[in-house]
Design a protein around this motif. Structure first.
Motif: not given
Length: 675
Positions: A320-331, A333-349
């Motif tokens: 996900l970090a590679e995607s963010i470094y390329k361009q801003d991303i917006i989510v 909610t609740p229309y779009q999945s919250y999984d990418s937010i969880l993924r942000f913290f999980n990958e960082a961990a």
């Protein structure tokens, strides 16, 4: 400028709750969804009595004192009580005369009253004997009885005749320990029975040696305020825990009871329960109808069609970090999945390049995956700093629990200073790659909470914008000092709008810029979406902008003190309120800027508490594609003629009812994002 006028904040809030009730009254809303709106209305009203009614009672008392200059609107308390009484009448009417008969048409029988169908009698008695009886705790009342009814818990007052002597008993209704409703399926028929009635039906088994003369339901609502000294310097967590133990012991603000309680019983109850200052309100037989949220019937054709979460296609394979470094991303909610937010913290961990993680937490999910990721990150040797706001009303206990758990795993916990809440929604991750520091962050309009993300409409920006994220880092450095902003503790924010530093000033400047354009005869417009609009300085500036010719469109969900559409004051202002399946929660600020709009998102409503007593963060949208996406979503909402109501100059909720193409904005936004 003429003297401005404002709606009263509490009456405005009650009119918002009326808008919730209107959804329950609408036949076009699916039947089980209407029941949910009844639940939300009841829950909101309980909170009003816990949080706002004590304020109204105090203002009324102070206003009547000759030695005090506090004055409130004439008959404010009466106006509030009259509004509530009218809404309660409407609530009872729609439930009894509309919803219950319609349930019956679909073979769902909500049983209430003094009897039940014979075919389910054995089930009810068996349930009472095997489940309910274990939780009953009758208490005989005398003037010397030491009994304290808990806040918003359900009870009966039972009048008995025992060997020729009158007795009064308080009997609990254990709706916290057991479901409020008991369901029995019989072939194609479904029967639903109140727990209250199951107990009523079996009073002869509870009091076998007495004659039951009467049984009356009641509940007491108590003041929920927590008293923290502004300059308290000790352990905030410990002080809060002590205060939380006292919360449910607060002053009674409402005694809600079934009618026809005998006078002598009422006199005894008022004395024993110390109800001198409580609003005494006659209600129906059933209280805490917020429990309708757990109505035990599921039916696809009586509910809203489900909307599967939309996956965000901007996130590439890889991290996900590679995607963010390329361009801003917006989510969204609740229309779009919250999984990418969880993924942000999980990958960082688990990412070996991550050295530091910073995040603010205001309302933490009860089983928070985000917090578990933060604890894993700390165990993996990363420096994790969490500002957790212990003073988030009604979430204090849960937040304290998580703060202790995180601290035990090595997370650096920061608490805000006592007189200042941190309501900002920001996170920062710092990675070191080939000797260089890389920043990635989240800036959001709502809490980092996967539970509320399922039904709150919010916007979460994922960005690697160093200018903004370095200011986020500066904010965390400041918050770690645990001092109040002031001349000696001040940061100059150039990109972020931060309450206590520059937020109000920047918003005033942005409005002034539109005023100048209007005075030059150019197009000038402001669109703002928020939950609450109360603060007088900013409202006055909007009035000034309206008088200068700026076109102002407001989407305000709840409290709104601004009065729109008044000649000479606010003729160029229009306000709508949208209530639908999701709770409108995102804050969006759009300034026309000569056709090149400035768009800001953020955590701040325009209320006194947000402007003067909280740390809030609003942030600019720089990415053109995302900016257009936000503008499109706001345009859809402004076109809503199904779920939107205009708030008129009399504070009424007026359906839009135009002849244009049908637009239900939440449905339209879902389709827009899906495409």
């Amino acid at each position: 400028m003429a003297v401005t006028t404002y709606f009263n904040r509490d009456l405005s809030w009650l009119k918002f709750n009326e808008r919730i009730l209107m959804e329950a009254e609408r036949n076009t809303v699916p039947l089980l969804e209407r029941i949910k709106f009844l639940s939300i209305f009841s829950s909101n009203l309980d909170e009003f009595y816990r949080v706002r009614m004590p304020v109204l009672l105090a203002f009324e008392k102070l206003s009547n004192r000759e030695d005090n200059d506090i004055k409130i609107q004439d008959d404010l308390l009466k106006s509030a009580n009259d509004l509530i009484a009218d809404q309660q009448q409407r609530y009872g009417k729609v439930l009894r005369q509309d919803i219950i008969p319609q349930l019956k048409e679909h073979h769902i029988h909500l049983i209430y009253g003094t009897s039940y169908p014979e075919e389910i009698g054995k089930n009810i008695t068996q349930y009472f004997l095997s489940q309910v009886m274990a939780f009953l705790q009758p208490v005989f009342l005398t003037e010397q009885t030491d009994f304290f009814p808990s806040n918003n818990k359900l009870y009966f007052i039972v009048s008995l005749q025992v060997q020729g002597e009158s007795k009064t008993v308080v009997l609990n209704i254990p709706s916290d320990e057991l479901p409020r409703f008991y369901k029995v399926d019989r072939e194609k028929e479904i029967f639903v029975v109140f727990l209250d009635d199951i107990i009523r039906y079996h009073l002869d088994r509870i009091f076998p040696d007495a004659e039951v003369k009467g049984c009356y339901s009641f509940k007491i609502t108590r003041d929920a305020e927590i008293d923290l000294k502004d300059e308290y310097s000790g352990n905030l967590s410990e002080q809060l825990e002590k205060q939380l133990l006292k919360r449910d012991l607060g002053l009674a603000t409402r005694f809600l009871h079934q009618p026809d309680i005998p006078d002598e019983v009422m006199t005894l109850v008022k004395k024993v329960f110390n109800l001198k200052k409580a609003n005494r309100i006659e209600g129906g037989k059933y209280h805490n109808l917020k429990d309708f949220i757990a109505f035990p019937v599921k039916s696809n054709h009586l509910s809203q069609p489900s909307w599967p979460k939309i996956c965000n296609t901007n996130i590439i394979d890889g991290t996900l970090a590679e995607s963010i470094y390329k361009q801003d991303i917006i989510v969204h909610t609740p229309y779009q999945s919250y999984d990418s937010i969880l993924r942000f913290f999980n990958e960082a961990a688990i990412d070996a390049t991550v050295e530091e993680i910073y995040v603010t937490l205001y309302r933490v999910a009860s089983d928070s995956k985000i917090v578990n990721a933060l604890m894993s990150a700390a165990k993996n040797g990363k420096k994790v700093t969490v500002l957790i706001e212990l003073k988030a009303r009604f979430d204090e206990e849960n937040n304290i629990k998580w703060a202790k758990k995180m601290k035990a795993t090595g997370v650096n916990i920061i608490y805000s200073v006592t007189a200042l809440k941190v309501h900002a929604k920001v996170a920062l991750v710092k990675r070191k790659v080939e000797g260089r520091m890389h920043y990635a962050g989240l800036l959001a309009t709502g809490n980092f909470n996967e539970s509320t993300a399922a039904f709150y409409t919010d916007h979460i920006l994922m960005t690697a914008d160093k200018e903004m994220l370095r200011e986020v880092e500066l904010l965390f450095i400041f918050l770690a000092k645990r001092v109040k902003p002031g001349p000696d503790h001040f940061i100059e924010f150039k990109h972020l709008l931060v309450a206590q530093f520059n937020l109000q000033e920047r918003f005033l400047q942005l409005i002034d810029r539109e005023i100048e354009q209007a005075k030059l005869g150019k197009d000038a417009a402001i669109t703002i979406k928020m939950n609450n609009l109360e603060e007088k300085v900013l409202i006055s500036k909007l009035y000034e902008a309206s008088q200068a010719g700026v076109k102002i469109e407001l989407i305000v969900r709840s409290i709104c003190r601004l009065i729109a559409g008044v000649a000479g004051m606010s003729a160029n202002i229009k306000i709508i309120r949208i209530v639908d399946r999701y709770l409108e929660h995102g804050r969006v600020f759009v300034f026309h800027n000569q056709g090149n709009p400035d768009v800001f998102l953020g955590s701040a409503d325009w209320m006194n508490r947000n402007i003067y007593r909280r740390i809030e963060v609003c942030f600019p949208i720089k990415n053109h594609k995302i900016k257009q996406e936000i503008l499109d979503i706001i345009t859809i909402q402004k076109q809503d003629n199904v779920q939107a109501n205009v708030i008129d100059a009399e504070m009424n909720n007026v359906p839009v009812n135009n002849n244009e193409k049908r637009v239900a904005s939440q449905e339209a936004i879902y389709e827009y994002l899906k495409d």
